[in-house]
Design a protein around this motif. Structure first.
Motif, PDB file in Angstrom:
ATOM      1  N   GLY A  83     -23.905  -4.469  22.788  1.00  0.00           N
ATOM      2  CA  GLY A  83     -24.068  -5.750  22.582  1.00  0.00           C
ATOM      3  C   GLY A  83     -24.508  -6.018  21.117  1.00  0.00           C
ATOM      4  N   GLY A 122     -26.482   0.251  21.893  1.00  0.00           N
ATOM      5  CA  GLY A 122     -26.913  -0.037  20.299  1.00  0.00           C
ATOM      6  C   GLY A 122     -26.160   0.627  19.284  1.00  0.00           C
ATOM      7  N   SER A 123     -25.856   1.775  19.778  1.00  0.00           N
ATOM      8  CA  SER A 123     -24.663   2.501  19.000  1.00  0.00           C
ATOM      9  C   SER A 123     -24.048   3.469  19.924  1.00  0.00           C
ATOM     10  N   ALA A 124     -22.906   4.015  19.879  1.00  0.00           N
ATOM     11  CA  ALA A 124     -22.087   4.834  20.642  1.00  0.00           C
ATOM     12  C   ALA A 124     -22.755   6.122  21.042  1.00  0.00           C
ATOM     13  N   HIS A 141     -24.055   2.279  30.377  1.00  0.00           N
ATOM     14  CA  HIS A 141     -23.693   2.092  28.820  1.00  0.00           C
ATOM     15  C   HIS A 141     -23.637   0.691  28.491  1.00  0.00           C
ATOM     16  N   GLY A 142     -24.366   0.195  27.667  1.00  0.00           N
ATOM     17  CA  GLY A 142     -24.462  -1.274  27.118  1.00  0.00           C
ATOM     18  C   GLY A 142     -24.138  -1.538  25.812  1.00  0.00           C
ATOM     19  N   GLN A 164     -17.656   1.085  26.659  1.00  0.00           N
ATOM     20  CA  GLN A 164     -18.691  -0.012  26.460  1.00  0.00           C
ATOM     21  C   GLN A 164     -18.815  -0.819  27.911  1.00  0.00           C
ATOM     22  N   HIS A 189     -36.196  -5.617  18.360  1.00  0.00           N
ATOM     23  CA  HIS A 189     -34.783  -5.454  18.250  1.00  0.00           C
ATOM     24  C   HIS A 189     -34.117  -6.319  19.519  1.00  0.00           C
ATOM     25  N   ARG A 217     -16.673  -0.091  13.721  1.00  0.00           N
ATOM     26  CA  ARG A 217     -17.006  -1.300  13.206  1.00  0.00           C
ATOM     27  C   ARG A 217     -15.737  -1.236  12.297  1.00  0.00           C
ATOM     28  N   LYS A 263     -30.053   2.819  14.324  1.00  0.00           N
ATOM     29  CA  LYS A 263     -28.706   3.181  13.969  1.00  0.00           C
ATOM     30  C   LYS A 263     -28.621   4.067  12.537  1.00  0.00           C
ATOM     31  N   ASP A 276     -16.566  -5.613  15.388  1.00  0.00           N
ATOM     32  CA  ASP A 276     -16.207  -4.341  16.139  1.00  0.00           C
ATOM     33  C   ASP A 276     -14.975  -4.474  16.419  1.00  0.00           C
ATOM     34  N   THR A 278     -27.338  -8.447  18.244  1.00  0.00           N
ATOM     35  CA  THR A 278     -28.628  -9.312  18.213  1.00  0.00           C
ATOM     36  C   THR A 278     -28.154 -10.840  18.479  1.00  0.00           C
TER      37      THR A 278
HETATM   38  P1  AMP Z   1     -27.329  -5.357  16.218  1.00  0.00           P
HETATM   39  O1  AMP Z   1     -27.207  -6.730  16.143  1.00  0.00           O
HETATM   40  O2  AMP Z   1     -28.261  -4.474  15.349  1.00  0.00           O
HETATM   41  O3  AMP Z   1     -28.047  -4.848  17.791  1.00  0.00           O
HETATM   42  O4  AMP Z   1     -26.152  -4.631  16.146  1.00  0.00           O
HETATM   43  C1  AMP Z   1     -25.073  -4.829  16.881  1.00  0.00           C
HETATM   44  C2  AMP Z   1     -23.795  -3.705  16.730  1.00  0.00           C
HETATM   45  O5  AMP Z   1     -24.291  -2.365  17.169  1.00  0.00           O
HETATM   46  C3  AMP Z   1     -22.431  -3.806  17.400  1.00  0.00           C
HETATM   47  O6  AMP Z   1     -21.722  -4.973  16.655  1.00  0.00           O
HETATM   48  C4  AMP Z   1     -21.811  -2.747  17.401  1.00  0.00           C
HETATM   49  O7  AMP Z   1     -21.382  -2.374  16.347  1.00  0.00           O
HETATM   50  C5  AMP Z   1     -22.945  -1.743  17.382  1.00  0.00           C
HETATM   51  N1  AMP Z   1     -23.144  -1.491  18.989  1.00  0.00           N
HETATM   52  C6  AMP Z   1     -24.270  -1.886  19.741  1.00  0.00           C
HETATM   53  N2  AMP Z   1     -23.949  -1.277  20.996  1.00  0.00           N
HETATM   54  C7  AMP Z   1     -22.815  -0.141  20.841  1.00  0.00           C
HETATM   55  C8  AMP Z   1     -22.336   0.749  21.708  1.00  0.00           C
HETATM   56  N3  AMP Z   1     -22.826   0.825  23.102  1.00  0.00           N
HETATM   57  N4  AMP Z   1     -21.372   1.484  21.361  1.00  0.00           N
HETATM   58  C9  AMP Z   1     -21.025   1.336  19.876  1.00  0.00           C
HETATM   59  N5  AMP Z   1     -21.493   0.250  19.269  1.00  0.00           N
HETATM   60  C10 AMP Z   1     -22.602  -0.578  19.577  1.00  0.00           C
END
Ligand code: AMP
Length: 535
Positions: free
Chosen positions: A327, A303-305, A324-325, A359, A231, A432, A523, A417, A329
């Motif tokens: 980002g 990765g998610s909230a 808290h990060g 974030q 990932h 999103r 997620k 986002d 891919t």
């Molecule tokens: P992926 O490319 O699979 O890592 O997904 C990226 C997406 O995950 C982002 O565009 C966000 O929608 C979501 N995401 C990543 N980090 C967060 C976070 N800390 N809070 C909320 N959503 C996040």
């Protein structure tokens, strides 16, 4: 006038050379697929990655070839990161949780020549091997003694491949803009898209995430990435750990609370990184067992909230700093991180944890902005909300084998986002674009409502989706997983939310489920929930 400094490319091989030469004794610990704990050093990682490069070159692999991995976070996977990229080939990490048809699509799209795989994934590879005409060999990550019976063509044990290699391989001096690794992102529509990282983007990203106020890496630290190496390259941690001489602890297939707690404790882990759904059961396990990994100073969650209740429990109950990060891919992945400033340290955990749901701020190198529906930039006042866009040297300019223009006319990457950015530069994702709920002309942030719902003591996980409504257009529906042993009722939960949210934001109904559908990277799959409950 040009400066008079040396021109040296930024290369992935230089990271492991540095770790092996300068921090040679620093430990790299890994849980093998058979459960045993393997330990060696950065010097060994360097030497064996070089050996792998030599073995691949001897097999006719050349610069630009794609070689895939289906593997857990373990030491051989780490060697493949360096051995493949170091010799100029492209390390393509595959997500084993993808549907087999999707995996076959991705392997064929990338034209991978070799598939490296853990023994766990041999049956999965066998099921699709006849659809993979371009894969020339299957390298199973084990010694000859652990080699399973398999019908995979040209299967070889990794240790046999390495032991057949001649020593003395030297890394080539590549162009820093050459591709180093490849990771497909499973878009919600259409086929997965390949993000092709360069050596330069990888090294710059590794430098940026190592910094204070970001991941705070260093030779005194011991870091355990639960986030998979498939990932977004485990958020860059395997590279940053080499750059900084950090002790690296790789959990292999044991991602259960007991297995993780054991490694966190035994290996003096100071920082652990993963998605929120990993930490919710982990904290529950610590509570139940009355334990806490003694050296653990901070966790990095993204990765998610993450729900506010998780943040408050980490900091208040366990005394562990929360970072808290955010980002994607496409952004290598780090785009922002929230490490609260000193002014927050004296304030109460509850107040601080609200702020920590933001974030955070971009590290030097990337820039963030928000735009309205017409693409015009919005003010950074903490209130205006619009689509988040990002630019920087570790942000994708497009996808692998895809000519579609993905950037705005002025060169920003649209993230999909929706966010606000405050005057201090702290960004907050509200949703999103596709998950926002529009009810009676007002937007409802599904993340806000989920966060509130997970603050209910009897709810462990929650997801909110919009369902069509004749009068309002859409109304929110809460799908919740009760905490262990708890039996919350619909009315109780709605009353709880009614006391905390504006009336129109309170979901119309609650569905209790045993678990939420989780995607390959941890997620919640809202598309599945919409299919099931959208009617
Ligand atoms: P992926 O490319 O699979 O890592 O997904 C990226 C997406 O995950 C982002 O565009 C966000 O929608 C979501 N995401 C990543 N980090 C967060 C976070 N800390 N809070 C909320 N959503 C996040």
């Amino acid at each position: 006038m040009r400066g008079r400094m040396m021109e040296m490319p930024l290369l992935v091989s230089s990271l492991v050379e540095h770790a092996g030469g300068v921090y040679g004794d620093q430990a790299v610990v890994s849980r093998n697929t058979d459960g045993a704990v393997h330990r060696y050093s950065w010097r060994d990682v360097r030497d064996r990655s070089r050996g792998l490069s030599g073995a691949l070159a001897a097999r006719g692999i050349t610069a630009g070839d794609r070689l895939a991995t289906l593997a857990w976070n373990n030491h051989r996977h780490l060697e493949i990161y360096y051995g493949v990229s170091g010799m100029g080939a492209v390390c393509h990490t595959l997500n084993p949780r993808l549907h087999p048809a999707e995996l076959a699509f991705v392997l064929n799209h990338a034209e991978d020549r070799i598939l490296f795989l853990d023994t766990t994934f041999v049956p999965l590879a066998e099921a699709i091997a006849d659809k993979l005409p371009r894969v020339e060999a299957y390298v199973v990550l084990t010694g000859p003694e652990g080699m399973p019976e398999t019908k995979l063509p040209n299967a070889v044990a990794y240790e046999d491949l390495l032991s057949g290699a001649e020593g003395g391989f030297t890394w080539p001096t590549l162009d820093e803009h050459d591709a180093a690794s490849l990771c497909y992102t499973s878009g919600t529509t259409g086929n997965p898209k390949g993000v092709l990282y360069s050596h330069r983007s990888t090294v710059l990203h590794a430098m940026a995430i190592s910094m204070p106020d970001v991941f705070m890496m260093g030779s005194r630290e011991s870091v355990l990435p639960v986030v998979p190496m498939f990932h977004a390259n485990a958020w860059g941690i395997p590279y940053s750990a080499a750059l900084t001489g950090t002790k690296l602890v790789l959990p292999g297939p044991r991602l259960d609370p007991t297995g993780l707690t054991e490694l966190l404790t035994d290996e003096g882990v100071t920082c652990c990184a993963g998605v929120p759904s990993v930490f919710i059961p982990l904290l529950q396990h610590w509570r139940d067992q009355g334990v806490r990994p003694p050296a653990l100073e901070r966790v990095l969650i993204g990765g998610s909230a993450p729900p506010r209740s998780l943040i408050a429990a980490l900091e208040g109950e366990f005394g562990i700093e929360f970072l808290h990060g955010w980002g994607m891919t496409e952004t290598s992945p780090l785009g922002s991180v929230n490490r609260v400033g000193r002014e927050w340290l004296d304030r109460g955990v509850e107040e601080r944890s609200i702020f920590q749901t933001k974030q955070g701020r971009p590290p030097f190198g990337v820039e963030l902005r928000i735009v309205d529906d017409q693409g015009a930039p919005l003010p950074h006042d903490g209130t205006a909300g619009g689509e988040l866009q990002i630019r920087g040297p570790w942000v994708a300019a497009g996808y692998f084998r895809d000519d579609t223009e993905r950037l705005t006319s002025d060169g920003w990457f649209p993230t999909g986002d929706v966010a606000t950015i405050d005057a201090q530069g702290y960004m907050q994702i509200t949703d999103r674009t596709k998950d926002l709920i529009k009810s009676g002309g007002e937007w409802i942030s599904s993340i806000d409502v989920e966060n509130m719902a997970m603050g209910h003591p009897e709810i462990s996980m929650a997801a909110v989706i919009g369902v069509p409504d004749e009068r309002w257009g859409e109304r929110p529906l809460l799908i919740a997983v009760p905490a262990q042993g708890a039996t919350p009722t619909r009315d109780e939960v709605l009353t709880f939310l009614g006391e905390r949210l504006a009336k129109w934001q309170v979901p119309d109904d609650v569905v209790f489920v045993e678990q939420l559908p989780m995607g390959g990277t941890g997620k919640v799959q809202k598309s599945k929930l919409r299919e099931e409950y959208g009617g």
